[in-house]
Each structure stands twice: as C-alpha cells, then as structure tokens.
Enzyme design. Structure first.
Site, short mmCIF file in Angstrom:
data_model
loop_
_atom_site.label_atom_id
_atom_site.label_comp_id
_atom_site.label_asym_id
_atom_site.label_seq_id
_atom_site.Cartn_x
_atom_site.Cartn_y
_atom_site.Cartn_z
N LYS A 263 0.84 -1.20 0.00
CA LYS A 263 0.00 0.00 0.00
C LYS A 263 0.88 1.25 0.00
O LYS A 263 1.81 1.37 0.80
CB LYS A 263 -0.93 -0.01 1.23
CG LYS A 263 -2.01 -1.09 1.12
CD LYS A 263 -2.88 -1.09 2.35
CE LYS A 263 -3.88 -2.24 2.32
NZ LYS A 263 -4.94 -2.07 1.33
N HIS B 254 0.09 -7.49 9.66
CA HIS B 254 -0.09 -6.11 9.20
C HIS B 254 0.26 -5.07 10.27
O HIS B 254 0.97 -4.11 10.01
CB HIS B 254 -1.55 -5.87 8.79
CG HIS B 254 -2.10 -6.88 7.83
ND1 HIS B 254 -1.35 -7.43 6.81
CD2 HIS B 254 -3.33 -7.44 7.73
CE1 HIS B 254 -2.11 -8.27 6.13
NE2 HIS B 254 -3.29 -8.31 6.68
#
Ligand SMILES: NC(=O)c1ccc[n+]([C@@H]2O[C@H](COP(=O)([O-])OP(=O)(O)OC[C@H]3O[C@@H](n4cnc5c(N)ncnc54)[C@H](OP(=O)(O)O)[C@@H]3O)[C@@H](O)[C@H]2O)c1
Length: 513
Positions: free
Chosen positions: A206, A264
């Site tokens: 991302k 994450h």
C-alpha cells in the site's frame, strides 16, 4: 552558512527510475491458479499490469490446480472474473491480447507425473532472457497444509534451483505460532535460498505504508520530533466494518491476533518506529524493522491481563443494516471463544521510544473501515492562554492508509475576533487530490516488485519469527482464560468498553479522524 548534504554511499541502488527499468521476460506459475485468491485478486492485478504496459513482452502466466480446466476454459473463466470488475478494468481488445499469455495445467499436486508436465509446459511457454535463462516466479496460492508437499515435489523434480532462474511468492499465514513458522521456513529454505523467497503481506504494497519512511526521512519537521522527546503516544487502528465474509472455518482457527496483529499491524509499527536505514536497500530496511520488533517489550501474563482487551462482536447495525453476531455466522461454533477484536498497549524498549505507549486496536464489524496511524505529540508545558488552554487539543499527525490515502496534521489557531479563544484545525494532504490516483492496488505493486527482484516490501523470516514471539504469549494467555462475557461489543460500534477504559485510565482517548 548552508550545511553540507552527504550522499548515502548506497545511493545508486534507489536511483533507477521506474521508466528506465526493463523487466526481463518471465513466466508466473500460480499453484492454486483457479482458487479464490487467484480469481479475485491475482489475475485481475496481472491483467491491469498488462493494460498499463508494465509487463515484459515475454510474460506468460500458467495456472496449476486440480480444477478440470484447459487453456481455453481457464481463459474464459478468468475473463468472467475480470469483467466483474466493470469497465474500469475490462476491455475486450486488451483481454484478447492478454489471454494469449494465459495457460492452465490441470492435475493434483500429489502426482509426480504432473511435475514433468509442468516443466514441459514452462519450457513451451516461457521466453529466455538475454542470457538464455528462463525466469520463473512460483506463486503459492494454496492452503498452507499443501506447502510441504509442494516443496518436496518441486525439489525432487529439480524445479527450485536447477532448471530455471526462480523466485517464489508465499502467502500468509506463515505458520500459526513460532514453532510452526520455524518448521515452515525450514521446508521453504531447504528448497529455495532466502533471497528467492518473497513472503507477501499485502499491507506492504500500500502506497501510504511505503510512504511512511519517505515522510519520516525526507522532512526536517517530522524527523526531528519522531521520538520520546516530543511524542506522547502512538495509536495504530485497523478497523473493518465487514465480518468474516463466509470464512467461518478459517476464522475459527485463526482469530484476530493471528489474522491482523501478527502481520499487518506489527509491520506498520516497524515502519513507524524504526531507525533510519543505512541505505535504501531491502535488507537495510528489513534490518531496522527487525530491530524494532526485537525491542518490543515481551508481555508478561500480568501485562496481558491488565493492558490488552479482547472482544467478539454480537448482533448490531452496520451501515444501516442489521447484521448477525459472530456466533451466528456460518461455520462458527455457537459458543465460540474466538476473539474478533484486540486492543493492547505495547512498549518499545530502545532509546528513541522508551516510555512511549504504542496502542494497537483492530477488529471486525467495527463502526467503519479505516486503517490509521495517529502520532500524538506532547502538550506544551506552559499554559499561556488562561482557561482556554484546558480545552486545547494536542497536535496529532494522522497517516490514513485506507479507505482514503491521506495525511493530516492537527494544530491550534486563534479563533477570529474572540478573546484568547483557541480553535483546533488541521492541514490535510490527500493522495487522490494531489496525484489524481485512486486507492493504489497493493497486489499489482507487489507483483511488479517481485518481477524486478526488489525484496523491500516483502517480509524476511527473522521478522516473521520476531512477530510470533510478540503475539504468542497473548494468544496463549487468552486461550488459557475463558472470556467472561462474549459477545462483548455490538456490531457497528468501536469495540468493547474496556478498550476505551484502557486509554481513559491514562488520561488519553482513541483518536478517530
Ligand atoms: N482468498 C483470499 O482473499 C486470500 C487473502 C489473503 C491470503 N490468502 C491465502 O492465499 C492462499 C490461497 O487461498 P484461496 O482462498 O485462494 O484458497 P482456495 O480458494 O482454496 O484455492 C486453492 C486452490 O488450490 C487448489 N488445490 C488445493 N490442493 C490441491 C492439490 N493437492 N492439488 C491440486 N490443486 C490443489 C484448490 O483446488 P480445488 O478448488 O479443487 O480445491 C484451489 O483451486 C491461502 O494461503 C490463503 O491463506 C487468501
């Protein structure tokens, strides 16, 4: 007098612009090429790369799995999947060209004869590079229990290091605790060298996550304040509005800590807290992340009991619709103790961060989907403006990863005309407005990085191990003690009351943008 600016001695490694970079021909072999991940994410991503002219001329893709498909039916199946994305992605002409590069091998991974067929198929569809090598990327899009078998068979059939020039992409989960992760890694590294292994965590693809180190290490204002001297606390939120989306069987085995915190969240924490790398190279950056993960204070059971909160959602309202509680979801035990929410306070015991709490929270069926990092600065030590200082908001830097990619800085100004009135406002930077981009698709970026041989956004095994070392005690403690009152938060809220108390008892609160 201006100060001298010194070049990093590793500057050349990040000085090649994307336009100059020429990709070698390569064949991507997807084990489980007709499975859910392949259909929903991988094929659409590869097609988008093709449409954007990012792939080399000699690119081909071979799906391998036990579905009864051939090249033609595989192409037709994937066309339907890509069409489902709508006109934004699908284009008939581009698809016709792209589909010529798609192939399928039908068969089980157990059968030895299929590996001979696989080798022949790769030989037939791949294009050698300038040095005569056939570059092959294997993508393991298969259930984790299949991986040992695949590694054994691929090694036996000389597909790992011998015939082709290879890389391998491995999907999470990387084990379910430290011992199983170490075992899995042994199996992988018996077959491939560490530098051939690309462990994927799609959060690292991302754009705003990758931007963290650019923001930190290219701006004097941020670089200077990024430590215990100015930071009061750091908050990382990964909130999902969705539930478990029909994956009850998977979630019952996994739970929130293995699903989100172990990978994450700890990766984001690594980028936020790491020291500047000695150069802009994959291993230099991964070295710094692993140092942070090892500096995280091990959690005693007492700390876990006092400073972590677990939760499980009950029925509630999300986006104006009634939704089921976790225990009513398909494939979930009616008295399940599996947590769908986790909050906790962590400390990093190094000189930069000593004493600064890092609060992490994540959960399913929360009020809205948002992934955000809030860096709250300390208040100034002097109340210069009288009573109005009592309501003065602290400065907060918010990095929003999704759904909008943006950065905002909260600060105070004088309210016009009024006496001594302070007004809290913010400066906002939006990726979409500044660069006219949509939310950046993580898989495309990661696939390209793998083709280029850039390991930076992939996770090294010592990071995986360090992350398990952090979460294993939490999972163990929570398994030992049955939660008293699950479900303990209604779907569509910000989670259990105790998670708010966790901060309130320290005179803080969760920040939501
Ligand atoms: N789905 C997602 O959104 C997602 C997201 C993140 C990570 N992942 C990870 O990605 C991996 C794949 O997930 P998935 O959801 O795509 O799983 P999946 O839908 O079950 O796909 C796996 C594919 O592998 C095939 N397969 C399994 N065993 C085989 C064997 N022995 N011989 C031949 N083919 C075999 C399956 O064939 P059959 O169809 O015949 O069973 C299936 O097509 C998992 O590690 C998962 O944790 C998935």
């Amino acid at each position: 007098m201006s100060e001298e600016i010194i070049d990093s001695r590793f500057l050349q490694t990040c000085d090649v612009s994307i336009g100059e970079f020429r990709l070698d021909p390569c064949t991507m072999v997807i084990f489980g090429g007709a499975g859910d991940l392949s259909r929903k994410k991988l094929l659409p991503s590869v097609f988008r790369l093709f449409k954007d002219n990012e792939l080399s001329d000699g690119f081909s893709l071979l799906g391998f799995g036990r579905k009864d498909l051939n090249d033609d039916t595989y192409r037709a199946m994937m066309e339907e999947e890509v069409k489902a994305y709508g006109e934004e992605l699908y284009n008939e002409g581009s698809w016709r060209e792209f589909s010529k590069r798609l192939f399928f091998l039908s068969g089980t991974f157990e059968e030895d004869g299929n590996y001979e067929k696989l080798r022949e198929k790769i030989d037939g569809i791949s294009t050698p590079d300038g040095e005569g090598n056939r570059n092959v990327i294997y993508y393991l899009s298969v259930p984790p229990q299949v991986v040992p078998l695949l590694m054994e068979k691929m090694t036996y059939h000389n597909l790992c290091r011998g015939l082709f020039s290879t890389k391998i992409i491995v999907e999470k989960p990387f084990g379910s605790d430290l011992p199983s992760s170490v075992r899995l890694n042994k199996i992988l590294t018996d077959a491939f060298h560490e530098e051939q292994i690309y462990r994927i965590d799609h959060y690292l693809g991302k754009e705003p996550v990758q931007n963290i180190i650019f923001l930190r290490f290219s701006n004097t204002i941020f670089e200077q304040i990024w430590s215990r001297l100015f930071v009061d606390n750091v908050q990382i939120t990964v909130a999902e509005a969705i539930g478990i989306e029909g994956r009850g069987g998977f979630y019952e085995q996994t739970g929130v800590v293995r699903d989100i915190v172990q990978n994450h969240m700890l990766q984001i924490l690594g980028f936020i807290a790491m020291e500047p790398p000695v150069g802009f190279r994959a291993d230099f950056i991964r070295d710094e992340k692993v140092k942070i993960l090892r500096s995280l204070r091990p959690m005693s059971f007492d700390h876990i009991d006092r400073f972590t909160v677990r939760g499980q959602y009950g029925r509630g309202m999300v986006h104006d619709a009634n939704v089921r509680g976790y225990r009513e979801e398909e494939g979930v035990n009616a008295s399940s103790q599996v947590p769908t929410y986790c909050a906790g306070k962590f400390y990093i015991d190094n000189l930069r961060w000593a004493g600064v709490p890092f609060y992490l929270r994540t959960g399913k069926r929360l009020k809205k989907r948002v992934t955000e990092i809030c860096i709250q600065l300390k208040r100034l030590p002097l109340r210069l403006f009288g009573r109005t200082c009592d309501s003065m908001e602290p400065n907060v830097l918010v990095l929003t990863i999704q759904p909008d990619e943006k950065i905002s800085l909260r600060f105070n100004v004088k309210y016009p005309h009024a006496n001594n009135q302070i007004y809290s406002t913010r400066m906002l930077f939006s990726y979409r407005e500044a660069f006219k981009t949509a939310e950046h698709p993580a898989y495309e970026r990661l696939l390209l990085d793998c083709m280029r041989g850039d390991l930076t956004p992939f996770v090294r095994q010592d990071e995986v191990d360090a992350m398990w070392e952090i979460v294993d005690p939490i999972i163990q403690r929570w398994d030992e003690i049955i939660p008293e009152k699950f479900p303990n938060y209604a779907a569509g809220t910000w989670g259990p009351h105790e998670a708010h108390l966790l901060l309130e008892q320290e005179d803080r609160c969760w920040i939501t943008s």
